[in-house]
Design a protein around this motif. Structure first.
Motif, PDB file in Angstrom:
ATOM      1  N   ASN A  70       0.847  -1.177  -0.087  1.00  0.00           N
ATOM      2  CA  ASN A  70      -0.049  -0.043  -0.110  1.00  0.00           C
ATOM      3  C   ASN A  70       0.779   1.225   0.048  1.00  0.00           C
ATOM      4  O   ASN A  70       0.488   2.136  -0.690  1.00  0.00           O
ATOM      5  CB  ASN A  70      -0.931  -0.039   1.249  1.00  0.00           C
ATOM      6  N   VAL A  71       2.043   1.096   0.924  1.00  0.00           N
ATOM      7  CA  VAL A  71       2.866   2.460   0.987  1.00  0.00           C
ATOM      8  C   VAL A  71       3.477   2.602  -0.623  1.00  0.00           C
ATOM      9  O   VAL A  71       3.508   3.817  -0.965  1.00  0.00           O
ATOM     10  CB  VAL A  71       3.941   2.410   1.840  1.00  0.00           C
ATOM     11  N   LEU A  72       3.990   1.498  -1.320  1.00  0.00           N
ATOM     12  CA  LEU A  72       4.784   1.758  -2.499  1.00  0.00           C
ATOM     13  C   LEU A  72       3.727   2.267  -3.600  1.00  0.00           C
ATOM     14  O   LEU A  72       3.944   2.893  -4.394  1.00  0.00           O
ATOM     15  CB  LEU A  72       5.479   0.493  -2.843  1.00  0.00           C
ATOM     16  N   ASP A  73       2.382   1.444  -3.406  1.00  0.00           N
ATOM     17  CA  ASP A  73       1.306   2.053  -4.210  1.00  0.00           C
ATOM     18  C   ASP A  73       1.229   3.721  -4.242  1.00  0.00           C
ATOM     19  O   ASP A  73       1.114   4.261  -5.261  1.00  0.00           O
ATOM     20  CB  ASP A  73       0.217   1.461  -4.282  1.00  0.00           C
ATOM     21  N   GLY A  74       1.187   3.966  -3.042  1.00  0.00           N
ATOM     22  CA  GLY A  74       0.674   5.535  -2.741  1.00  0.00           C
ATOM     23  C   GLY A  74       1.947   6.516  -3.297  1.00  0.00           C
ATOM     24  O   GLY A  74       1.901   7.307  -3.954  1.00  0.00           O
ATOM     25  N   PHE A  75       3.286   5.685  -3.223  1.00  0.00           N
ATOM     26  CA  PHE A  75       4.375   6.459  -3.465  1.00  0.00           C
ATOM     27  C   PHE A  75       4.597   6.539  -4.933  1.00  0.00           C
ATOM     28  O   PHE A  75       4.730   7.629  -5.578  1.00  0.00           O
ATOM     29  CB  PHE A  75       5.678   5.941  -3.081  1.00  0.00           C
ATOM     30  N   GLU A  76       4.097   5.463  -5.952  1.00  0.00           N
ATOM     31  CA  GLU A  76       4.161   5.431  -7.244  1.00  0.00           C
ATOM     32  C   GLU A  76       3.239   6.531  -7.549  1.00  0.00           C
ATOM     33  O   GLU A  76       3.515   7.145  -8.783  1.00  0.00           O
ATOM     34  CB  GLU A  76       3.716   3.854  -7.794  1.00  0.00           C
ATOM     35  N   GLN A  77       1.841   6.538  -7.131  1.00  0.00           N
ATOM     36  CA  GLN A  77       0.852   7.361  -7.579  1.00  0.00           C
ATOM     37  C   GLN A  77       1.421   8.867  -7.541  1.00  0.00           C
ATOM     38  O   GLN A  77       1.161   9.762  -8.363  1.00  0.00           O
ATOM     39  CB  GLN A  77      -0.547   7.069  -6.894  1.00  0.00           C
ATOM     40  N   ALA A  78       2.060   9.423  -6.432  1.00  0.00           N
ATOM     41  CA  ALA A  78       2.294  10.643  -6.006  1.00  0.00           C
ATOM     42  C   ALA A  78       3.292  10.991  -7.106  1.00  0.00           C
ATOM     43  O   ALA A  78       3.514  12.315  -7.523  1.00  0.00           O
ATOM     44  CB  ALA A  78       3.038  10.716  -4.534  1.00  0.00           C
ATOM     45  N   LYS A  79       4.422   9.826  -7.381  1.00  0.00           N
ATOM     46  CA  LYS A  79       5.477  10.289  -8.296  1.00  0.00           C
ATOM     47  C   LYS A  79       4.843  10.706  -9.826  1.00  0.00           C
ATOM     48  O   LYS A  79       5.265  11.529 -10.443  1.00  0.00           O
ATOM     49  CB  LYS A  79       6.204   9.111  -8.261  1.00  0.00           C
ATOM     50  N   ASN A  80       3.908   9.480 -10.061  1.00  0.00           N
ATOM     51  CA  ASN A  80       3.251   9.728 -11.380  1.00  0.00           C
ATOM     52  C   ASN A  80       2.524  11.337 -11.389  1.00  0.00           C
ATOM     53  O   ASN A  80       2.569  11.872 -12.542  1.00  0.00           O
ATOM     54  CB  ASN A  80       2.296   8.678 -11.641  1.00  0.00           C
ATOM     55  N   LYS A  81       2.074  11.622 -10.599  1.00  0.00           N
ATOM     56  CA  LYS A  81       1.357  13.077 -10.468  1.00  0.00           C
ATOM     57  C   LYS A  81       2.354  14.312 -10.609  1.00  0.00           C
ATOM     58  O   LYS A  81       2.150  15.033 -11.562  1.00  0.00           O
ATOM     59  CB  LYS A  81       0.806  13.198  -9.455  1.00  0.00           C
ATOM     60  N   LEU A  82       3.649  13.934 -10.125  1.00  0.00           N
ATOM     61  CA  LEU A  82       4.515  14.962 -10.095  1.00  0.00           C
ATOM     62  C   LEU A  82       5.155  14.989 -11.672  1.00  0.00           C
ATOM     63  O   LEU A  82       5.357  16.053 -12.288  1.00  0.00           O
ATOM     64  CB  LEU A  82       5.802  14.846  -9.182  1.00  0.00           C
ATOM     65  N   LEU A  83       5.109  13.801 -11.943  1.00  0.00           N
ATOM     66  CA  LEU A  83       5.863  13.510 -13.520  1.00  0.00           C
ATOM     67  C   LEU A  83       4.634  14.175 -14.552  1.00  0.00           C
ATOM     68  O   LEU A  83       5.121  14.743 -15.666  1.00  0.00           O
ATOM     69  CB  LEU A  83       6.176  12.185 -13.754  1.00  0.00           C
ATOM     70  N   ASP A  84       3.582  13.993 -14.186  1.00  0.00           N
ATOM     71  CA  ASP A  84       2.231  14.376 -15.264  1.00  0.00           C
ATOM     72  C   ASP A  84       2.379  16.069 -15.165  1.00  0.00           C
ATOM     73  O   ASP A  84       2.316  16.695 -16.308  1.00  0.00           O
ATOM     74  CB  ASP A  84       1.026  14.034 -14.468  1.00  0.00           C
ATOM     75  N   LEU A  85       2.907  16.624 -14.153  1.00  0.00           N
ATOM     76  CA  LEU A  85       2.963  17.998 -13.954  1.00  0.00           C
ATOM     77  C   LEU A  85       4.126  18.423 -14.754  1.00  0.00           C
ATOM     78  O   LEU A  85       4.114  19.667 -15.710  1.00  0.00           O
ATOM     79  CB  LEU A  85       3.124  18.611 -12.601  1.00  0.00           C
ATOM     80  N   ASP A  86       5.144  17.742 -14.711  1.00  0.00           N
ATOM     81  CA  ASP A  86       6.523  18.051 -15.452  1.00  0.00           C
ATOM     82  C   ASP A  86       6.268  17.916 -17.111  1.00  0.00           C
ATOM     83  O   ASP A  86       6.908  18.366 -17.626  1.00  0.00           O
ATOM     84  CB  ASP A  86       7.698  17.461 -14.906  1.00  0.00           C
ATOM     85  N   GLU A  87       5.396  16.807 -17.321  1.00  0.00           N
ATOM     86  CA  GLU A  87       5.360  16.505 -18.764  1.00  0.00           C
ATOM     87  C   GLU A  87       6.518  15.941 -19.265  1.00  0.00           C
ATOM     88  O   GLU A  87       6.829  15.938 -20.454  1.00  0.00           O
ATOM     89  CB  GLU A  87       4.757  17.628 -19.621  1.00  0.00           C
ATOM     90  N   LYS A  88       7.312  15.365 -18.394  1.00  0.00           N
ATOM     91  CA  LYS A  88       8.735  14.828 -18.929  1.00  0.00           C
ATOM     92  C   LYS A  88       8.904  13.283 -18.217  1.00  0.00           C
ATOM     93  O   LYS A  88       9.648  13.125 -17.419  1.00  0.00           O
ATOM     94  CB  LYS A  88       9.776  15.601 -18.529  1.00  0.00           C
ATOM     95  N   PRO A  89       7.891  12.417 -18.604  1.00  0.00           N
ATOM     96  CA  PRO A  89       8.135  11.021 -17.877  1.00  0.00           C
ATOM     97  C   PRO A  89       9.470  10.382 -18.400  1.00  0.00           C
ATOM     98  O   PRO A  89      10.031  10.454 -19.495  1.00  0.00           O
ATOM     99  CB  PRO A  89       6.893  10.312 -18.517  1.00  0.00           C
ATOM    100  N   ILE A  90      10.017   9.939 -17.108  1.00  0.00           N
ATOM    101  CA  ILE A  90      11.295   9.143 -17.276  1.00  0.00           C
ATOM    102  C   ILE A  90      11.126   8.002 -16.403  1.00  0.00           C
ATOM    103  O   ILE A  90      10.422   7.855 -15.564  1.00  0.00           O
ATOM    104  CB  ILE A  90      12.572  10.177 -16.426  1.00  0.00           C
ATOM    105  N   GLY A  91      11.815   6.907 -17.061  1.00  0.00           N
ATOM    106  CA  GLY A  91      11.966   5.716 -16.556  1.00  0.00           C
ATOM    107  C   GLY A  91      12.091   4.562 -17.342  1.00  0.00           C
ATOM    108  O   GLY A  91      12.738   4.747 -18.710  1.00  0.00           O
ATOM    109  N   LYS A  92      11.886   3.321 -17.108  1.00  0.00           N
ATOM    110  CA  LYS A  92      12.262   2.133 -17.843  1.00  0.00           C
ATOM    111  C   LYS A  92      10.813   1.287 -17.796  1.00  0.00           C
ATOM    112  O   LYS A  92      10.175   1.052 -16.965  1.00  0.00           O
ATOM    113  CB  LYS A  92      13.293   1.485 -17.119  1.00  0.00           C
TER     114      LYS A  92
END
Length: 296
Positions: A70-92
């Motif tokens: 549950n903690v990691l899921d919340g962390f992933e969702q929070a990170k995705n929201k930040l990346l959505d704002l930046d519009e520069k998705p980074i990852g693999k």
């Protein structure tokens, strides 16, 4: 304590061993063992019972694992929201796909990376998504046919038909059949399914025909090259031979006969959250791949 180590712990639990997790993540086994040991030390708790034959969770490990998801899921969702704002998705993204589908997927994946140059794609051939999703640490797979395990999320990509094809050289030498019954007089190139079954009974919507198989293979790319090389008539999805069809290296035989269709799926583990790069690629494939179905 690092987020990467917490994710590593959940992967070890899901795969059942340090070795399997190391293989899935392309890491040395010693690295995985060391990092789990450091995690246990920082928590001041033993997470696993270790024996030479088995790795299983302790009571502390069981509780920690379920809370951590549950903690990691919340962390992933929070990170995705930040990346959505930046519009520069980074990852693999680690994607599994059938070997024979590479010709159709490659240009679509190239287009995706032009749109998202900071997303790395790690592509793996797979024939068994149930095993390979976990053993190779895949984010999702492209799978054709029946869904074997309901513990996954499956999103329909398209319905794939097949046609009968031959090369111009083969037709010049042997002629083209004018009716289904004449196929028995020709050399057929047949696909062998992963379970070993020979596909020498070609299923059509209105009929089926038994062919005289002279060459078989369990790799559709080899089948395609053999047909182009003039070795016989084959029965294959046009999506797997777009270049050869467009260049007229392959000619459709008896085009009035349509095949039964097989569903193609995007499959990924049933988890609450997936990374933004994975979500973007899934949505992109669902949008782009069906555009090729006009040739099916």
């Amino acid at each position: 304590m690092r987020i990467e180590d917490l994710k590593l712990f959940t992967i070890v639990v899901e795969l059942g061993s340090f070795t399997a997790a190391a293989t899935a993540l392309d890491l040395p086994r010693a690295n995985v063992s060391r990092r789990i040991g450091e995690l246990e030390k920082s928590l001041n708790a033993q997470l696993f019972f270790r024996t030479t034959r088995q790795l299983r969770l302790t009571q502390h490990g069981e509780t920690y694992y379920h809370d951590l998801l549950n903690v990691l899921d919340g962390f992933e969702q929070a990170k995705n929201k930040l990346l959505d704002l930046d519009e520069k998705p980074i990852g693999k993204v680690k994607l599994g796909f059938l070997p024979e589908s590479d010709e159709a997927l490659q240009p679509v994946l190239a287009k995706f990376q032009r749109l998202y140059p900071d997303i790395e794609l790690d592509l793996r051939f797979t024939n068994n998504y149930v095993n390979d999703i976990y053993s190779q640490g895949l984010d999702f797979v492209v799978h054709a046919g029946k869904i074997q395990d309901s513990g996954f999320i499956a999103r329909k990509l398209l319905s794939l038909g097949r046609g009968m094809y031959a090369s111009p050289d083969y037709i010049a030498q042997h002629g083209a059949p004018k009716a289904l019954a004449e196929l028995a007089e020709h050399q057929a190139i047949c696909y062998r399914w992963p379970d070993g079954t020979l596909d020498d009974n070609w299923d059509l919507i209105s009929d089926s025909v038994k062919v005289n198989c002279k060459l078989s293979c369990n790799h559709m790319g080899f089948i395609r090259r053999a047909i182009v090389g003039g070795q016989g008539i084959g029965f294959m999805p046009p999506l797997f031979a777009l270049g050869a069809i467009e260049s007229k290296s392959l000619v459709r035989i008896l085009p009035e006969y349509e095949s039964k269709k097989e569903d193609v799926w995007l499959i990924y583990p049933d988890r609450k959250g997936i990374s933004l790069p994975t979500r973007l690629l899934i949505d992109f494939l669902l949008q782009e791949i069906p555009l090729y179905t006009a040739l099916s």
